[in-house]
Write a protein that holds these residues in place. Structure first.
Motif, short mmCIF file in Angstrom:
data_model
loop_
_atom_site.label_atom_id
_atom_site.label_comp_id
_atom_site.label_asym_id
_atom_site.label_seq_id
_atom_site.Cartn_x
_atom_site.Cartn_y
_atom_site.Cartn_z
N VAL A 456 0.85 -1.19 0.00
CA VAL A 456 0.00 0.00 0.00
C VAL A 456 0.89 1.24 0.00
CG1 VAL A 456 -1.87 1.23 1.17
CG2 VAL A 456 -1.72 -1.27 1.34
N ARG A 457 0.70 2.09 -1.00
CA ARG A 457 1.49 3.32 -1.06
C ARG A 457 1.05 4.27 0.04
NH1 ARG A 457 2.86 6.99 -6.44
NH2 ARG A 457 3.38 8.91 -5.29
N ARG A 458 2.03 4.73 0.85
CA ARG A 458 1.70 5.48 2.06
C ARG A 458 1.01 6.81 1.78
NH1 ARG A 458 7.69 4.63 4.56
NH2 ARG A 458 7.44 2.51 5.37
N ASP A 459 1.41 7.48 0.69
CA ASP A 459 0.84 8.80 0.44
C ASP A 459 -0.46 8.76 -0.35
OD1 ASP A 459 1.64 8.19 -2.12
OD2 ASP A 459 3.11 9.81 -2.30
N GLY A 460 -0.95 7.56 -0.66
CA GLY A 460 -2.22 7.42 -1.35
C GLY A 460 -2.20 7.79 -2.81
N GLY A 461 -1.02 7.91 -3.40
CA GLY A 461 -0.92 8.33 -4.79
C GLY A 461 -1.07 7.20 -5.78
N PRO A 462 -0.86 7.48 -7.08
CA PRO A 462 -0.97 6.45 -8.13
C PRO A 462 -0.02 5.28 -7.86
CG PRO A 462 -0.83 8.64 -9.09
CD PRO A 462 -0.54 8.80 -7.63
N GLY A 463 -0.47 4.10 -8.22
CA GLY A 463 0.27 2.89 -7.86
C GLY A 463 -0.08 2.48 -6.44
N LEU A 464 -1.32 2.76 -6.03
CA LEU A 464 -1.70 2.63 -4.63
C LEU A 464 -1.58 1.21 -4.09
CD1 LEU A 464 -2.88 3.97 -2.08
CD2 LEU A 464 -5.15 3.35 -2.94
N HIS A 492 7.43 -0.12 -10.63
CA HIS A 492 6.97 0.38 -11.93
C HIS A 492 5.49 0.75 -11.93
CE1 HIS A 492 10.66 -1.76 -12.74
NE2 HIS A 492 10.09 -2.89 -12.37
N LEU A 493 4.77 0.43 -10.85
CA LEU A 493 3.32 0.54 -10.91
C LEU A 493 2.85 1.99 -11.08
CD1 LEU A 493 0.67 -0.95 -10.83
CD2 LEU A 493 0.72 -0.88 -8.33
N ALA A 494 3.45 2.93 -10.37
CA ALA A 494 3.02 4.33 -10.49
C ALA A 494 3.21 4.83 -11.91
CB ALA A 494 3.78 5.21 -9.50
N PHE A 495 4.33 4.48 -12.52
CA PHE A 495 4.57 4.89 -13.90
C PHE A 495 3.54 4.27 -14.84
CE2 PHE A 495 6.43 3.68 -18.00
CZ PHE A 495 6.69 4.95 -18.53
N GLN A 496 3.26 2.99 -14.65
CA GLN A 496 2.29 2.31 -15.51
C GLN A 496 0.91 2.95 -15.40
OE1 GLN A 496 2.82 -1.61 -13.90
NE2 GLN A 496 4.35 -2.20 -15.41
N VAL A 497 0.53 3.31 -14.18
CA VAL A 497 -0.76 3.95 -13.99
C VAL A 497 -0.78 5.32 -14.65
CG1 VAL A 497 -2.35 4.91 -12.27
CG2 VAL A 497 -1.30 2.67 -11.89
N GLN A 516 -7.46 -7.43 -20.52
CA GLN A 516 -6.16 -8.07 -20.59
C GLN A 516 -5.62 -8.37 -19.20
OE1 GLN A 516 -3.39 -6.15 -23.46
NE2 GLN A 516 -4.99 -4.59 -23.64
N LEU A 517 -4.59 -9.21 -19.16
CA LEU A 517 -3.97 -9.58 -17.89
C LEU A 517 -3.50 -8.34 -17.13
CD1 LEU A 517 -1.48 -12.48 -17.34
CD2 LEU A 517 -0.92 -10.21 -16.52
N ARG A 518 -2.79 -7.44 -17.80
CA ARG A 518 -2.24 -6.28 -17.11
C ARG A 518 -3.31 -5.34 -16.58
NH1 ARG A 518 -0.07 -1.82 -21.41
NH2 ARG A 518 -1.85 -1.85 -22.85
N ASP A 519 -4.49 -5.36 -17.18
CA ASP A 519 -5.55 -4.45 -16.74
C ASP A 519 -5.93 -4.70 -15.28
OD1 ASP A 519 -5.55 -3.52 -19.34
OD2 ASP A 519 -7.38 -4.60 -19.92
N HIS A 520 -5.96 -5.96 -14.88
CA HIS A 520 -6.43 -6.31 -13.54
C HIS A 520 -5.55 -5.69 -12.46
CE1 HIS A 520 -9.61 -9.36 -14.39
NE2 HIS A 520 -8.98 -9.39 -15.56
N ALA A 521 -4.23 -5.89 -12.56
CA ALA A 521 -3.33 -5.37 -11.53
C ALA A 521 -3.21 -3.86 -11.60
CB ALA A 521 -1.96 -6.02 -11.68
N GLN A 522 -3.10 -3.31 -12.81
CA GLN A 522 -2.89 -1.87 -12.94
C GLN A 522 -4.13 -1.07 -12.55
OE1 GLN A 522 -1.21 -1.03 -16.81
NE2 GLN A 522 0.44 -2.50 -16.52
N LEU A 523 -5.31 -1.66 -12.69
CA LEU A 523 -6.54 -0.97 -12.30
C LEU A 523 -6.50 -0.59 -10.82
CD1 LEU A 523 -9.45 -0.07 -12.97
CD2 LEU A 523 -10.19 -2.41 -12.44
#
Length: 641
Positions: A456-464, A492-497, A516-523
């Motif tokens: 869990v990203r502490r600041d609540g930002g993208p890539g949460l 890499h999650l924040a960048f992907q988002v 797609q597969l990546r949609d699930h995690a990146q959502l």
């Protein structure tokens, strides 16, 4: 020197035909002037016709014995060396074509006409001299021990490189497939001795005779053109590779990777995963499937024949999916489809399994009732090891789906109670990226440890949010495995988002866009999706790891026989009402390296699917039987990576 080009060999292939004629004439002149050493040079083109589709290559008859192969920019010499069982020219052509770019492969395999300039400026007298000199040098080394080799000469720079070539198991010249027998599907599960009771691999990862240069090289790599390392990652030392695999949805980019604490370890793990993908996408065992309808096979089984798996037991999509999705069609029990021989560990007998459920990169229009992925496919140093880890993966994903769709609040594990230094290091690395990591006991109705990790990203930002999971016999190893999953994704999650923000926001508004597969995690990198993960995010007391899995520690085997571990897991699954199936996938390349790969199936467990319209789990009886009567009500896409 001027040479008249022969008639076109394929429509629109004049440039390569002209180049072939020029090179062959030049080489034959040098062969004559040199006293005619060996057979006369004969050149075949690469890149003017599809060599993967039977009947599409006008040079199919001459290609296996060819030594000179002309591509648009290079000449390939070989295969040479290798001794008994060496690769042939057809093997080379098939592996070369698989490494072409997406646009090249789509053009070749889609029947498009190759077009271009009519001149061939690269086949100069100087280039012909270089090719001839290289060919003579290679001929002098043909008796060298080791694998088959291929030498590439760049016609623009005259740079040379020699790489190993593995025989191609789908080569129609080298391999004549035979009808499969029931015994071909029976894995030898005996004699799986572990070095110590708490280890669940019979051999360490570094003990296998992998051939990295043959697995990844830009000429004829079996798994891809190259490997990539990512020095920007601050949590693991990732190494990855990829290649295009033609499947039911066209060319798919199949990625394989390793995530260790060193690049050397990660590279070995990447090759092991790549070989597992290679075995799982297509049947490469040289065995012809059984083609028949389910109804006919079920009738034969009732009469004492080989057992048969009912595909319905593994789940189907919703009726509206079959209505709206042109790529799938309802299962027809009267329609002949391909089947592979597998083995029931519960009943100890052969069972026929739909090929569609075993090899997820292949299929026919007749059996597109479901699209599987790599769930339950595993590789090990012994068949029993591969089966064990394949089953653990199925248990892990079933348990996660029960917890997610059942909206159950999982028990939190106190990570401070873990003694493994790697776990502490993983938490510290995540903290440096601004993430807190939690671990949960997400077991369903089976006692084997299943751990879900959540960063869990502490600041609540993208890539949460980033999820990962693992199942295993040793609780600490299982926690470490789950943490390793999330640490792979968070750098890499924040960048992907950020890169897909508008697209992901649209998915959050309309789950039907999750395809797609990546949609699930990146959502779930979107902060707005946190409310859908409230059962994991709600504050709850954490319990020590030893207390959480105390019941399991009392029953798990403490022997050096991996068969004891496998039998316990089999009995737990059978006791819950499930058959336990294994289908051998091992390829010749794996067998030579001392590896074994299987696809495991446990009919009735919830299968992991990607794409919101293709969720079998939501329709299966187990979801409500184990997750509760409200399980699956108002569902949202799972976040599994």
């Amino acid at each position: 020197m001027t040479v008249t080009a022969p008639p076109r060999e394929t429509p629109g292939a004049a440039p390569l035909a002209e180049g072939r004629a020029l090179l062959q004439a030049a080489l034959r002149r040098r062969w004559t002037d040199g006293g005619r050493p060996g057979p006369a040079p004969h050149v075949v083109p690469l890149g003017a016709a599809d060599v993967l589709t039977p009947g599409a290559d006008p040079h199919a008859d001459e290609r296996p014995a060819a030594f000179f192969h002309l591509a648009a920019r290079a000449v390939l010499l070989g295969p040479w060396g290798g001794g008994t069982g060496a690769a042939c020219g057809q093997c080379l052509a098939m592996r070369w074509q698989r490494l072409r770019t997406r646009s090249e492969r789509e053009a070749l395999e889609g029947g498009a006409e190759p077009v271009g300039a009519t001149g061939w400026p690269l086949v100069t007298a100087h280039a012909a001299d270089a090719v001839w000199a290289a060919a003579r040098a290679v001929a002098a080394r043909a008796g060298l021990p080791g694998p088959s080799r291929v030498t590439r000469i760049d016609l623009a720079t005259l740079a040379l490189v020699t790489v190993p070539l593995l025989p191609e198991p789908l080569c129609p010249h080298c391999v004549t497939p035979r009808p499969a027998r029931a015994e071909d599907g029976v894995p030898d599960l005996s004699g799986a001795v572990k070095p110590e009771p708490g280890t669940y691999r019979v051999r360490p990862t570094g003990a296998f005779t992998l051939r990295p240069e043959a697995l990844a090289n830009p000429v004829c790599g079996a798994l891809g053109a190259r490997t990539h390392l990512n020095p920007a990652s601050t949590t693991t030392a990732p190494v990855s590779g990829s290649n295009f695999v033609r499947g039911y949805a066209g060319l798919n980019d199949v990625t394989w990777s390793g995530q260790g604490d060193s690049y050397a370890t990660s590279r070995t793990l990447a090759f092991l995963e790549g070989l597992e993908r290679y075995a799982g996408t297509h049947n490469r065992r040289g065995l012809l499937p059984v083609t028949a309808s389910y109804r006919d096979l079920a009738r034969a089984a009732r009469g004492g024949g080989v057992g048969v798996l009912d595909p319905a037991d593994c789940g189907f999509y919703a009726p509206e999916t079959y209505r709206d999705d042109p790529m799938v069609a309802p299962f027809d029990p009267d329609r002949p489809i391909p089947w592979l021989h597998g083995y029931s560990l519960r009943d100890e007998r052969p069972v026929l399994v739909p090929a569609r459920l075993v090899h997820y990169g292949a299929g026919l229009a007749a059996d597109n009732f479901v699209f599987e992925c790599s769930n339950g496919c595993a590789t090990g140093g012994h068949p029993a090891e591969a089966v064990l880890h394949g089953l653990l993966e199925l248990v892990e994903r079933d348990a996660f789906l029960v917890a997610w769709y059942g909206r159950r609040t999982p028990g939190r594990i106190d990570l401070a109670s873990c003694r493994t230094p790697a776990i502490r290091a993983a938490l510290d690395r995540a903290a440096l990226l601004g993430y807190d990591v939690h671990a949960y006991d997400t077991r369903a109705d089976l006692p084997v440890p299943v751990v879900t990790a959540l960063a869990v990203r502490r600041d609540g930002g993208p890539g949460l949010l980033s999820f990962g999971a693992a199942a295993g016999f040793d609780p600490e190893q299982t926690v470490a495995g789950a943490l390793g999953e999330v640490l792979t994704y968070i750098p890499h999650l924040a960048f992907q988002v950020g890169e897909r923000r508008a697209e992901l926001d649209a998915m959050a508004d309309d789950f039907g866009l999750v395809r797609q597969l990546r949609d699930h995690a990146q959502l779930y990198g979107l902060p707005r999706m946190a409310r859908h993960a409230e059962t994991f995010l709600a504050p709850s007391p954490a319990r020590p790891l030893g207390e959480v899995f105390a019941d399991w520690e009392r029953v798990r085997p403490r022997t050096t026989d991996l068969g004891d571990d496998l039998r316990l897991l089999r009995d737990e699954l059978a006791g819950a009402g499930h058959d336990v199936l294994a289908v051998v996938q091992t390829t010749p390349e794996q067998r030579a390296a001392g590896l074994h790969t299987v696809a495991t199936l446990v009919p009735g467990l919830l299968p992991l699917d990607f794409g919101w319209a293709r969720q079998r789990a939501l329709l299966m009886p187990r979801l409500r039987a184990v997750g509760g009567q409200d399980a699956g009500r108002d569902p949202v896409p799972h976040p599994f990576p």
